[in-house]
Scaffold this active site. Structure first.
Site, mmCIF file in Angstrom:
data_model
loop_
_atom_site.group_PDB
_atom_site.id
_atom_site.type_symbol
_atom_site.label_atom_id
_atom_site.label_comp_id
_atom_site.label_asym_id
_atom_site.label_seq_id
_atom_site.Cartn_x
_atom_site.Cartn_y
_atom_site.Cartn_z
ATOM 1 N N ASN A 39 -8.995 -5.045 2.550
ATOM 2 C CA ASN A 39 -9.416 -3.933 3.392
ATOM 3 C C ASN A 39 -10.586 -4.361 4.279
ATOM 4 O O ASN A 39 -11.428 -5.165 3.894
ATOM 5 C CB ASN A 39 -9.740 -2.687 2.562
ATOM 6 C CG ASN A 39 -10.740 -2.883 1.446
ATOM 7 O OD1 ASN A 39 -10.797 -3.926 0.806
ATOM 8 N ND2 ASN A 39 -11.542 -1.856 1.192
ATOM 9 N N GLU A 41 -13.312 -2.438 6.703
ATOM 10 C CA GLU A 41 -13.866 -1.160 7.147
ATOM 11 C C GLU A 41 -14.471 -1.244 8.541
ATOM 12 O O GLU A 41 -14.725 -2.331 9.065
ATOM 13 C CB GLU A 41 -14.941 -0.691 6.165
ATOM 14 C CG GLU A 41 -14.397 -0.352 4.815
ATOM 15 C CD GLU A 41 -15.455 0.119 3.842
ATOM 16 O OE1 GLU A 41 -15.064 0.660 2.800
ATOM 17 O OE2 GLU A 41 -16.661 -0.048 4.096
ATOM 18 N N ALA A 44 -16.571 3.626 12.162
ATOM 19 C CA ALA A 44 -15.725 4.766 12.493
ATOM 20 C C ALA A 44 -14.579 4.743 11.475
ATOM 21 O O ALA A 44 -13.556 4.099 11.678
ATOM 22 C CB ALA A 44 -15.205 4.663 13.922
ATOM 23 N N GLU A 52 -3.075 -3.475 2.076
ATOM 24 C CA GLU A 52 -1.616 -3.564 2.151
ATOM 25 C C GLU A 52 -1.155 -3.749 3.594
ATOM 26 O O GLU A 52 -0.257 -4.561 3.874
ATOM 27 C CB GLU A 52 -0.965 -2.305 1.566
ATOM 28 C CG GLU A 52 -1.302 -2.056 0.116
ATOM 29 C CD GLU A 52 -2.559 -1.224 -0.102
ATOM 30 O OE1 GLU A 52 -2.702 -0.666 -1.198
ATOM 31 O OE2 GLU A 52 -3.408 -1.123 0.811
ATOM 32 N N CYS A 83 -2.424 4.103 -0.214
ATOM 33 C CA CYS A 83 -2.526 5.395 0.467
ATOM 34 C C CYS A 83 -1.146 5.785 1.015
ATOM 35 O O CYS A 83 -0.218 4.972 1.032
ATOM 36 C CB CYS A 83 -3.565 5.332 1.585
ATOM 37 S SG CYS A 83 -3.040 4.383 3.036
ATOM 38 N N CYS A 86 0.170 3.479 3.804
ATOM 39 C CA CYS A 86 0.596 2.164 3.308
ATOM 40 C C CYS A 86 1.882 2.262 2.500
ATOM 41 O O CYS A 86 2.704 1.348 2.511
ATOM 42 C CB CYS A 86 -0.514 1.495 2.514
ATOM 43 S SG CYS A 86 -1.804 0.851 3.603
#
Length: 131
Positions: A39, A41, A44, A52, A83, A86
């Site tokens: 991931n 980040e 925003a 994924e 999520c 994903c």
């Protein structure tokens, strides 16, 4: 290297200055090659990228469009499922029975499939006949 080992290794490279929640993912393409992602980040929040999605993007950029296995790992009390977005991305490139391994850094594992994660998935058949 196993799929879970690849996911664990890339998790350490996650860019998570805001949540501090590192996630690593790895997918195996139909060729047998392993593609990984972490991931990333962004201040925003909606502009970040899930692990994924990163693994799938690397697979596609490498010339493959079918995944046959998935592993996701995070430092959490229980295995973290992908999520919703994903899940749909995994369904786009995998079959309903594609195995998905969800794991924690402490060793807890949950084995499932894409269809169990996304029952009633939206797919290309829903678009047939539309103009």
């Amino acid at each position: 290297m196993t799929l879970l080992e690849a996911a664990r290794a890339v998790r350490d490279r996650a860019y998570v200055p805001y949540s501090r929640f590192k996630v690593g993912a790895a997918v195996r393409g139909a060729s047998g090659a392993i593609y990984h992602g972490c991931n990333v980040e962004n201040v925003a929040y909606p502009e970040g990228t899930c692990a994924e999605a990163g693994a799938i993007a690397l697979m596609v950029a490498s010339g493959e469009t079918e995944l046959v296995e998935v592993a996701v790992i995070a430092d959490s009390p229980s295995p973290v499922p992908p999520c919703g977005g994903c899940r749909q991305k995994l369904a786009e490139f995998g079959r309903p029975d594609t195995p998905v391994l969800l794991a924690t850094t402490s060793g807890q594992e949950l084995r499932t499939t894409i269809s169990a994660l996304l029952p009633g998935r939206f797919d290309a058949s829903h678009m047939s006949g539309s103009e």
